[in-house]
Scaffold this active site. Structure first.
Site, PDB file in Angstrom:
ATOM      1  N   HIS A 129       0.831  -1.203   0.000  1.00 44.17           N
ATOM      2  CA  HIS A 129       0.000   0.000   0.000  1.00 44.17           C
ATOM      3  C   HIS A 129       0.868   1.256   0.000  1.00 44.17           C
ATOM      4  O   HIS A 129       2.045   1.219   0.365  1.00 44.17           O
ATOM      5  CB  HIS A 129      -0.907   0.022   1.239  1.00 44.17           C
ATOM      6  CG  HIS A 129      -0.147   0.188   2.525  1.00 44.17           C
ATOM      7  ND1 HIS A 129       0.590  -0.834   3.088  1.00 44.17           N
ATOM      8  CD2 HIS A 129      -0.002   1.259   3.358  1.00 44.17           C
ATOM      9  CE1 HIS A 129       1.154  -0.415   4.197  1.00 44.17           C
ATOM     10  NE2 HIS A 129       0.813   0.861   4.392  1.00 44.17           N
ATOM     11  N   ASP A 131       0.576   5.120   1.836  1.00 49.67           N
ATOM     12  CA  ASP A 131      -0.121   5.611   3.024  1.00 49.67           C
ATOM     13  C   ASP A 131      -1.348   6.423   2.623  1.00 49.67           C
ATOM     14  O   ASP A 131      -1.272   7.318   1.780  1.00 49.67           O
ATOM     15  CB  ASP A 131       0.824   6.462   3.876  1.00 49.67           C
ATOM     16  CG  ASP A 131       1.860   5.630   4.594  1.00 49.67           C
ATOM     17  OD1 ASP A 131       1.572   4.457   4.898  1.00 49.67           O
ATOM     18  OD2 ASP A 131       2.977   6.142   4.843  1.00 49.67           O
ATOM     19  N   HIS A 280       4.579   0.137  -0.121  1.00 49.40           N
ATOM     20  CA  HIS A 280       5.458  -0.571   0.798  1.00 49.40           C
ATOM     21  C   HIS A 280       4.684  -1.674   1.506  1.00 49.40           C
ATOM     22  O   HIS A 280       3.451  -1.687   1.535  1.00 49.40           O
ATOM     23  CB  HIS A 280       6.108   0.388   1.802  1.00 49.40           C
ATOM     24  CG  HIS A 280       5.143   1.133   2.670  1.00 49.40           C
ATOM     25  ND1 HIS A 280       4.467   2.259   2.252  1.00 49.40           N
ATOM     26  CD2 HIS A 280       4.727   0.914   3.948  1.00 49.40           C
ATOM     27  CE1 HIS A 280       3.691   2.703   3.222  1.00 49.40           C
ATOM     28  NE2 HIS A 280       3.823   1.903   4.265  1.00 49.40           N
ATOM     29  N   ARG A 297       6.214   7.855  12.876  1.00 49.31           N
ATOM     30  CA  ARG A 297       6.187   8.408  11.519  1.00 49.31           C
ATOM     31  C   ARG A 297       5.588   9.803  11.507  1.00 49.31           C
ATOM     32  O   ARG A 297       4.719  10.155  12.310  1.00 49.31           O
ATOM     33  CB  ARG A 297       5.411   7.501  10.569  1.00 49.31           C
ATOM     34  CG  ARG A 297       3.900   7.555  10.710  1.00 49.31           C
ATOM     35  CD  ARG A 297       3.217   6.779   9.590  1.00 49.31           C
ATOM     36  NE  ARG A 297       1.769   6.806   9.741  1.00 49.31           N
ATOM     37  CZ  ARG A 297       0.913   6.224   8.903  1.00 49.31           C
ATOM     38  NH1 ARG A 297       1.367   5.549   7.865  1.00 49.31           N
ATOM     39  NH2 ARG A 297      -0.388   6.300   9.103  1.00 49.31           N
TER      40      ARG A 297
END
Length: 324
Positions: A129, A131, A280, A297
């Site tokens: 996917h 983000d 990723h 993140r």
């Protein structure tokens, strides 16, 4: 970020700093940089150029705290502020999301984490996917840093969507250039028998957009095969059997080993990737290790994708540009 990485001259070298590619099509390690220190414009330009060229760049042995993480991110764009985070994310830093929050999600809906994960990632390609790909304006980039990692396992893998597009045959590239597809949060989730609180949540909080199947990267001008395994539901204007076959073919193209790079995390590692040109895969091999994996993140606000025909993505439900 406004540099055309494919045509503009490369930034000037910075003394003591090296960009070392780690795979043939994607990934580079940048050495000689202290991300916690003030970064001058020449160093920011070098990092930006490397990220655009190699799609994901890695830094080792960094001593970033939450404030330093956010300060570094601000040199490259405007950080996203999420409206909802879990209890693991730090107070006072709304830009920082701690990935351990994900461990709480299944419990909110009456499931153990592993069951929740199995119902979401029930095929080999489902975990891949970008983000927040169901949004009308997915983040431009993500900066992930490792605080605590298992002694083994826990690697993350990225795939280069521009290289995957370029690797298609010319007739297939021409065909997919004109297609669009629906990206929807939670698509493909396998419901529990009987009442399923998570399914009700998905239905009550839908997020969906129609994106071009091939987007033009707003900075490099590259054509990017804008597919993923988690959000992508249906290619518009074709039947479901046709759509399923096409998506399987395109996803298998994207995750071919030659278009990927796999990164072994250590405490203090940082990965900075272009969310517009990569997908990723988060690790699924640490549940039995019995060791925490704590990652933080920060995402940078993105723009609305535009297709080869110049037509922008269309919001379908639950999303509008700039509103999180």
């Amino acid at each position: 970020m406004s540099t055309d990485s494919t045509s503009a001259e490369r930034p000037e070298p910075v003394a003591g700093v090296a960009v070392k590619p780690v795979a043939g099509h994607i990934g580079a390690e940048i050495t000689g940089v202290d991300l916690a220190a003030p970064l001058d414009d020449s160093l920011v330009a070098l990092i930006r150029d490397a990220m655009l060229r190699w799609k994901v760049v890695f830094f080792r042995d960094q001593r970033l705290d939450h404030a330093g993480h956010v300060a570094f991110a601000r040199r490259f764009g405007e950080p996203v502020v999420l409206r909802k985070r879990g209890s693991a994310s730090p107070e006072g830093f709304p830009e920082v999301e701690t990935t351990a929050d994900r461990l709480e999600l299944g419990g909110r809906f009456g499931m153990e984490h592993e069951e929740w994960l199995r119902r979401r990632r029930h095929t080999l390609l489902r975990g891949w996917h970008c983000d927040h790909g169901a949004r009308i304006d997915p983040p431009a980039a993500t900066i992930l840093r490792a605080e605590t990692v298992p002694p083994y396992g826990g690697d993350t893998t990225w795939a280069n969507l521009a290289a995957a597009y370029a690797g298609l045959s010319a007739p297939v590239r021409s065909f997919v250039d004109g297609l669009r597809a629906e990206h929807r949060l939670g698509v493909g989730y396998q419901p529990r028998p009987g009442d399923d609180a998570y399914l009700r949540h998905l239905l009550d909080h839908q997020v969906a957009s129609e994106h071009p199947l091939v987007r033009v990267h707003p900075e490099t001008g590259e054509r990017v095969l804008f597919v993923n395994g988690y959000y992508l539901e249906q290619i518009s204007g074709v039947s479901r059997p046709e759509s399923a076959a096409l998506l399987e073919m395109l996803l298998e193209q994207v995750v071919r080993p030659e278009y990927t790079v796999r990164f072994r995390w250590e405490p203090g590692s940082v990965a900075f990737w272009d969310n517009r040109a990569t997908v990723h895969l988060a690790p699924g091999d640490t549940a039995h290790v019995g060791h925490p994996r704590i990652m933080h993140r920060v995402m940078l606000q993105g723009d609305v994708p535009v297709g080869v025909d110049g037509i922008a993505s269309k919001p379908l439900v639950g999303t509008e540009p700039g509103r999180w």
